[in-house]
Scaffold this active site. Structure first.
Site: not given
Ligand code: F3S
Length: 290
Positions: A95, A125, A73, A219-220
């Site tokens: 990420c 994030e 995040h 959540s996903n």
């Molecule tokens: Fe990055 Fe997408 Fe996973 S932003 S952490 S690749 S959901």
């Protein structure tokens, strides 16, 4: 009973990378502490805890001699600086898709432009991204909050990586209608969530039961359950194989499996094997009856 995996499932690129970076730090003998849980999966967190990884809630908890991990995040520049001052080493597992949003926000703020970030203001994030454009960024949930914004200066509109495309584009349109100034819109939504949902939707219509493997607080994973339920009534969100009720699989010919972006591969394989064993048992008992 056939067990069918969705075309896209499990760890997204950013989560896989973060876990690999933590593994590497452990293998170098570091005492690893992550700022906040690395991922929303209790089983994977347990596994990492067995390898010695602990979680801290505040940068102040980190000590010299320890390695601090920034999760996917990301964090604010202030938090990063504090970690760098306190820890012996900082592993930045932000990420790269999130880093992109941070950089875009920082660039616009440096040009004294406003930054509108579409997302949940309390999501880590978003807290991190806002820190890259102090006094210039507004995090809003959707288009209904645009009217409450002040007069905007050459705004940049970007998004939390995991929001719905429609929410983002509707909000961007509302920003365009609000100001006569130039509006720059950069779609920073990551496709990982959508790809998993599309693949689950494609499979849900072809199976009699569906298991979504993921943390109850992910959540996903919860969204994947909703997507599967639209076409397959017998859809279940499970964290471990112990939650599978064999009775739900009686008479089932095809069972679908998918997993949230923070579900590790070892857990998915374990559950698929368990489902295949149930299938064999049910077919044996059926042949006995016949
Ligand atoms: Fe990055 Fe997408 Fe996973 S932003 S952490 S690749 S959901």
């Amino acid at each position: 009973m056939k067990v069918l995996l969705a075309n896209e499932y499990g760890f997204c690129f950013g989560v896989e990378r973060a876990v690999e970076m933590v593994e590497e730090a452990i293998s170098n003998g570091a005492s690893v502490r992550t700022l906040g849980p690395l991922i929303h999966n209790p089983q994977e967190m347990q596994r990492l805890a067995h390898e010695g990884v602990t979680t801290i809630q505040e940068p102040v908890q980190i000590k010299r001699g320890e390695t601090a991990v920034i999760r996917a995040h990301g964090v604010t520049p202030d938090v990063q600086k504090e970690l760098e001052e306190k820890a012996s080493k900082v592993v930045d597992a932000t990420c790269p898709f999130v880093t992109r949003v941070q950089k875009l926000a920082a660039r616009a703020a440096a040009q004294d432009r406003h930054v509108i970030v579409v997302g949940s203001p309390d999501h880590p994030e978003m807290i991190g991204v806002k820190g890259y454009a102090p006094d210039h960024a507004f995090v809003i949930r959707d288009e209904t909050e645009v009217a409450g914004l002040p007069e905007l200066r050459r705004p940049l509109v970007v998004s939390q990586t995991t929001i719905k495309a429609k929410t983002f584009f509707d909000t961007a349109d509302a920003v365009r209608s609000k100001t006569k100034d130039t509006v720059e819109v950069v779609n920073t939504i990551c496709s990982a969530t959508r790809d998993r949902q599309d693949a689950a939707r494609a499979l849900a219509g072809m199976v009699d039961a569906f298991y979504i493997i993921g943390g109850r607080h992910s959540s996903n994973s919860v969204k994947l359950l909703a997507v599967c339920k639209e076409q397959c009534e017998k859809s279940f969100l499970i964290e471990t194989e112990e939650e599978i009720n064999e009775n739900d699989l009686v008479g089932v010919e095809r069972v679908g499996v998918t997993a949230g972006a923070s579900t590790p591969d070892w857990l998915i394989r374990k559950i698929v094997t368990h489902l295949e064993e149930i299938g064999e048992r049910l077919s044996d008992s059926l042949s006995l009856k016949l």
